[in-house]
Design an enzyme around this catalytic site. Structure first.
Site, mmCIF file in Angstrom:
data_model
loop_
_atom_site.group_PDB
_atom_site.id
_atom_site.type_symbol
_atom_site.label_atom_id
_atom_site.label_comp_id
_atom_site.label_asym_id
_atom_site.label_seq_id
_atom_site.Cartn_x
_atom_site.Cartn_y
_atom_site.Cartn_z
ATOM 1 N N TYR A 230 56.963 -5.317 2.764
ATOM 2 C CA TYR A 230 56.346 -6.616 2.994
ATOM 3 C C TYR A 230 57.404 -7.718 3.023
ATOM 4 O O TYR A 230 58.460 -7.602 2.393
ATOM 5 C CB TYR A 230 55.349 -6.921 1.875
ATOM 6 C CG TYR A 230 54.140 -6.039 1.885
ATOM 7 C CD1 TYR A 230 53.148 -6.195 2.848
ATOM 8 C CD2 TYR A 230 53.993 -5.045 0.941
ATOM 9 C CE1 TYR A 230 52.032 -5.388 2.848
ATOM 10 C CE2 TYR A 230 52.873 -4.226 0.934
ATOM 11 C CZ TYR A 230 51.902 -4.410 1.891
ATOM 12 O OH TYR A 230 50.795 -3.608 1.895
ATOM 13 N N ARG B 163 53.828 -3.027 -18.285
ATOM 14 C CA ARG B 163 54.094 -3.144 -16.849
ATOM 15 C C ARG B 163 52.945 -2.518 -16.058
ATOM 16 O O ARG B 163 52.453 -3.093 -15.085
ATOM 17 C CB ARG B 163 55.422 -2.447 -16.546
ATOM 18 C CG ARG B 163 55.993 -2.692 -15.156
ATOM 19 C CD ARG B 163 57.464 -2.284 -15.162
ATOM 20 N NE ARG B 163 58.010 -2.152 -13.825
ATOM 21 C CZ ARG B 163 58.453 -3.153 -13.085
ATOM 22 N NH1 ARG B 163 58.395 -4.394 -13.560
ATOM 23 N NH2 ARG B 163 58.960 -2.951 -11.878
ATOM 24 N N HIS C 186 59.492 -4.518 -6.747
ATOM 25 C CA HIS C 186 59.593 -3.316 -5.935
ATOM 26 C C HIS C 186 60.007 -3.692 -4.514
ATOM 27 O O HIS C 186 59.430 -4.589 -3.910
ATOM 28 C CB HIS C 186 58.248 -2.585 -5.884
ATOM 29 C CG HIS C 186 57.931 -1.852 -7.145
ATOM 30 N ND1 HIS C 186 56.761 -1.173 -7.330
ATOM 31 C CD2 HIS C 186 58.630 -1.682 -8.292
ATOM 32 C CE1 HIS C 186 56.742 -0.625 -8.536
ATOM 33 N NE2 HIS C 186 57.875 -0.926 -9.131
ATOM 34 N N ARG D 134 60.659 -5.286 -16.698
ATOM 35 C CA ARG D 134 61.178 -4.093 -17.352
ATOM 36 C C ARG D 134 61.825 -4.470 -18.681
ATOM 37 O O ARG D 134 62.198 -5.613 -18.914
ATOM 38 C CB ARG D 134 62.202 -3.395 -16.456
ATOM 39 C CG ARG D 134 61.666 -3.006 -15.080
ATOM 40 C CD ARG D 134 62.786 -2.458 -14.214
ATOM 41 N NE ARG D 134 62.302 -2.024 -12.904
ATOM 42 C CZ ARG D 134 62.300 -2.781 -11.810
ATOM 43 N NH1 ARG D 134 62.737 -4.031 -11.880
ATOM 44 N NH2 ARG D 134 61.859 -2.311 -10.658
ATOM 45 N N HIS E 52 56.883 -0.126 -20.854
ATOM 46 C CA HIS E 52 56.372 0.170 -19.522
ATOM 47 C C HIS E 52 54.852 0.196 -19.488
ATOM 48 O O HIS E 52 54.246 0.000 -18.431
ATOM 49 C CB HIS E 52 56.933 1.497 -19.027
ATOM 50 C CG HIS E 52 57.375 1.457 -17.607
ATOM 51 N ND1 HIS E 52 58.643 1.080 -17.228
ATOM 52 C CD2 HIS E 52 56.715 1.706 -16.456
ATOM 53 C CE1 HIS E 52 58.749 1.121 -15.918
ATOM 54 N NE2 HIS E 52 57.596 1.488 -15.418
ATOM 55 N N LYS F 130 66.561 -4.341 -11.342
ATOM 56 C CA LYS F 130 66.913 -3.051 -10.762
ATOM 57 C C LYS F 130 67.412 -3.259 -9.335
ATOM 58 O O LYS F 130 66.809 -3.988 -8.555
ATOM 59 C CB LYS F 130 65.693 -2.136 -10.763
ATOM 60 C CG LYS F 130 66.026 -0.684 -10.476
ATOM 61 C CD LYS F 130 64.839 0.194 -10.737
ATOM 62 C CE LYS F 130 65.211 1.643 -10.521
ATOM 63 N NZ LYS F 130 64.071 2.547 -10.774
#
Length: 372
Positions: free
Chosen positions: A310, A278, A301, A179, A275, A204
């Site tokens: 996961y 990304r 994420h 990011r 972005h 994040k």
């Protein structure tokens, strides 16, 4: 080229929570300030607190216009009225707020009243049954092909010191998919060129992660570090990797503007900024056979809406996947070969990944411009 003296910004003091002499100690504004202080005590990031401050200030102003001065005066019908007001609200250009932007305005309000009820400031939570608007799952509007990405990367004039810096930044964005705030926060010590990794600190959700970075990006970063950064840094060196003309860290708004100009100058007929890279990083690796969970770790994420959470995968395996599937992972790219999926509905998972990226881009834009 000489470095200019960096302007040192003083951190803004936290909002005072004690009421003024003429302020109602049970006023909505005072409770909002207390809520923001509570968020700080709970270690929410300054960026999150600032975004909620803007949203709650707008809600407070809306209530004040309707003579709603205390939290207990706000009922469920009033909150539903506020929600309808957001739906019919128009921005300066005449366009409505997107449903995702409406969602961003409502979530902090709902969390505020949940906190107020827990603090016994109100007898019950009027927002407990407030239904938030459904969020559509959209795929990214623009994604670069590998060839288009290379055209954008070639836009900076690397004969100019700042063009060389910008090329190193674009290569980093494309290689890693980090990011813009993560790019601005990179430090010199976060890059391990020998191992081919970077550490993204306090991304994040305030989580650190280690991810691969390709040889091409490392080569440009090294050239920038050797030729440009020593001329930009202002003692004492705080270790920020990419520096502004004044020798300080780069702002997110500036990054968006500069990267967006390079995308436009490339003449590829697509728009976007940080972005966009990304999105592109995730897409090119998916197209070359990378499994969804490896992309997920690259992006940082925690989970996807239609897939299970996961387990962590090793950085060595992730590096192998990156080298096989990312076009710039090697200066002399290896031939990509399809990788065997590790189970699950691959098409659904890919769609969910790209949709989550689009949602993330909207959220990021909302943080910069709270007007939606």
């Amino acid at each position: 080229m000489t470095a200019r003296r960096r302007r040192r910004r003083r951190a803004a003091p936290p909002p005072p929570c004690a009421p003024a002499a003429d302020e109602d100690p049970r006023s909505l504004g005072l409770w909002i300030r207390r809520h923001l202080e509570w968020l700080a005590v709970q270690n929410y990031s300054p960026r999150t607190i600032d975004a909620r401050r803007r949203v709650l200030a707008g809600f407070h102003a809306w209530c004040a216009e309707r003579a709603l001065a205390r939290p207990e005066e706000v009922t469920k019908p009033i909150l539903e009225r506020y929600q309808r007001w957001l739906f019919y609200r128009r921005k300066a250009d005449g366009t409505p707020l997107s449903f995702r932007s409406q969602h961003h305005h409502l979530v902090p309000v709902r969390q505020l009243f949940r906190w107020l009820a827990r603090e016994n400031a109100i007898p019950w939570n009027p927002a407990s049954e407030l239904t938030l608007p459904r969020l559509e799952q959209r795929l990214p509007k623009y994604v670069l092909t590998a060839r288009e990405a290379l055209r954008v990367l070639a836009e900076p004039d690397v004969r100019d010191p700042f063009g060389l810096r910008d090329r190193a930044m674009l290569e980093t964005l494309y290689s890693t998919g980090i990011r813009r705030l993560e790019l601005a926060g990179l430090r010199v010590t976060d890059l391990d060129a020998e191992r081919g990794t970077i550490v993204v600190r306090q991304g994040k959700g305030r989580k650190d992660r280690m991810i691969p970075i390709g040889e091409a990006a490392i080569a440009w970063i090294r050239r920038y570090q050797d030729e440009v950064r020593p001329e930009l840094v202002v003692p004492p060196d705080e270790g920020v990797l990419f520096l502004s003309r004044e020798g300080g860290p780069l702002s997110p708004r500036w990054l968006t503007a500069v990267v967006g100009r390079y995308v436009e100058a490339a003449g590829i007929g697509k728009r976007g900024a940080c972005h966009l890279f990304r999105h592109t990083m995730a897409t090119v690796m998916l197209e070359n056979g990378a499994d969804i969970r490896f992309i997920q770790q690259m992006l940082g994420h925690v989970h996807l809406s239609t897939t299970e959470i996961y387990t962590q995968v090793s950085i060595r395996k992730l590096q192998q996947i990156h080298a096989l599937t990312h076009p710039t992972a090697r200066i002399e790219p290896a031939t990509a070969r399809p990788l065997r999926p590790l189970g699950g509905d691959e098409d659904e998972a890919r769609a969910a990944l790209l949709a989550s990226l689009d949602a993330e881009a909207v959220e990021e834009a909302h943080d910069v411009d709270s007007s939606g």
